[in-house]
Scaffold this active site. Sequence first.
Site, PDB file in Angstrom:
ATOM      1  CG  ASP A 188      39.591  33.906  37.228  1.00  0.00           C
ATOM      2  OD1 ASP A 188      40.632  34.282  37.798  1.00  0.00           O
ATOM      3  OD2 ASP A 188      38.728  34.694  36.817  1.00  0.00           O
ATOM      4  CG  ASN A 247      30.952  39.536  30.270  1.00  0.00           C
ATOM      5  OD1 ASN A 247      31.408  39.697  31.399  1.00  0.00           O
ATOM      6  ND2 ASN A 247      31.252  38.480  29.526  1.00  0.00           N
ATOM      7  CG  HIS A 300      33.343  38.015  33.506  1.00  0.00           C
ATOM      8  ND1 HIS A 300      34.148  37.736  32.425  1.00  0.00           N
ATOM      9  CD2 HIS A 300      34.095  38.833  34.296  1.00  0.00           C
ATOM     10  CE1 HIS A 300      35.311  38.357  32.578  1.00  0.00           C
ATOM     11  NE2 HIS A 300      35.308  39.026  33.700  1.00  0.00           N
ATOM     12  CD  GLU A 317      32.898  35.135  30.049  1.00  0.00           C
ATOM     13  OE1 GLU A 317      32.520  36.040  30.820  1.00  0.00           O
ATOM     14  OE2 GLU A 317      33.770  35.307  29.191  1.00  0.00           O
TER      15      GLU A 317
HETATM   16  C1  F6R Z   1      40.248  37.956  37.097  1.00  0.00           C
HETATM   17  C2  F6R Z   1      38.791  37.777  37.089  1.00  0.00           C
HETATM   18  C3  F6R Z   1      37.921  38.642  36.265  1.00  0.00           C
HETATM   19  C4  F6R Z   1      38.080  40.112  36.639  1.00  0.00           C
HETATM   20  C5  F6R Z   1      37.129  40.998  35.855  1.00  0.00           C
HETATM   21  C6  F6R Z   1      37.419  42.471  36.115  1.00  0.00           C
HETATM   22  O1  F6R Z   1      40.833  36.989  37.962  1.00  0.00           O
HETATM   23  O2  F6R Z   1      38.316  36.915  37.751  1.00  0.00           O
HETATM   24  O3  F6R Z   1      36.603  38.240  36.442  1.00  0.00           O
HETATM   25  O4  F6R Z   1      37.841  40.254  38.014  1.00  0.00           O
HETATM   26  O5  F6R Z   1      37.213  40.738  34.493  1.00  0.00           O
HETATM   27  O6  F6R Z   1      38.721  42.761  35.673  1.00  0.00           O
HETATM   28  P1  F6R Z   1      39.446  44.123  36.007  1.00  0.00           P
HETATM   29  O7  F6R Z   1      39.592  44.180  37.487  1.00  0.00           O
HETATM   30  O8  F6R Z   1      40.767  44.058  35.306  1.00  0.00           O
HETATM   31  O9  F6R Z   1      38.552  45.207  35.511  1.00  0.00           O
END
Ligand code: F6R
Length: 242
Positions: free
Chosen positions: A67, A136, A138, A143
């Site tokens: 992403d 959340n 995701h 989302e």
């Molecule tokens: C980032 C991504 C997000 C993160 C998620 C957890 O490329 O795809 O979905 O994996 O928000 O983020 P962290 O690891 O920083 O808690």
Amino acid sequence: MELMVCKDYQGLSESTANLVTGLVQDKPDALICIAAGHTPSLTCQLIASMAKEKNIDFSRVRFAGLDEWVGVSPQNSGSCRYFLQTYLFDHLNFTPSHIRTFDAFARDPVKECREMDSFIERSGGLDLIVVGLGMNGHIGFNEPGASFAGYSQLIELDDITRSVGKKYFAGEITLSSGLTLGLQYLKEAKKAVLIANGTGKAPIVKKALQEPVTEQVSASIFQTLQQGLVILDREAASLLDQ
Ligand code: F6R
């Protein structure tokens, strides 16, 4: 879905890095995807050190970025591309044309997404996708409400992601949308791995893994994945029933 609970973040990161390097040793032209973010940062560092130690060749490996924040430059240290570049690509002998990440400035996001889909298709589909877990629920930028059947797409970020996402940036930033691989890729990947650590993630881990499967909690898709593996540390697993 299989669940692995590791003693701590180090153990989680070692297990995940072993999966990635083991795959590359077995299949040197594998297509892999690894999320950016805080959770996989040690995993990526360990992949780089294991590759060096064991002389693992990444020159034929393909990499698809999970992403990207729309409008955030790859030179910005908060961007997903910057993370992958500094933690992974700079340390491994990837062939640059084998790496495809989303262009945060794509004029035509739909075309950009179709190009990512076609890169994945041309590369023979994902062998391994390693994703983190948003507060959340995701996955990538899928989302709450994102379809389990979606391919690459542009998604409006929800309020939680807009505010939690600020943690990656040194200065003030307004985050509004993201480009992301869709959840269908978790179903199609030969192996899909979800990693989460720390007590802060425990409530959403519980919701995703032990409450009903729903598109309102993207990570709950893991309950349906036969080739799914969830790797947690003890803190993230602390609210799960045995
Ligand atoms: C980032 C991504 C997000 C993160 C998620 C957890 O490329 O795809 O979905 O994996 O928000 O983020 P962290 O690891 O920083 O808690």
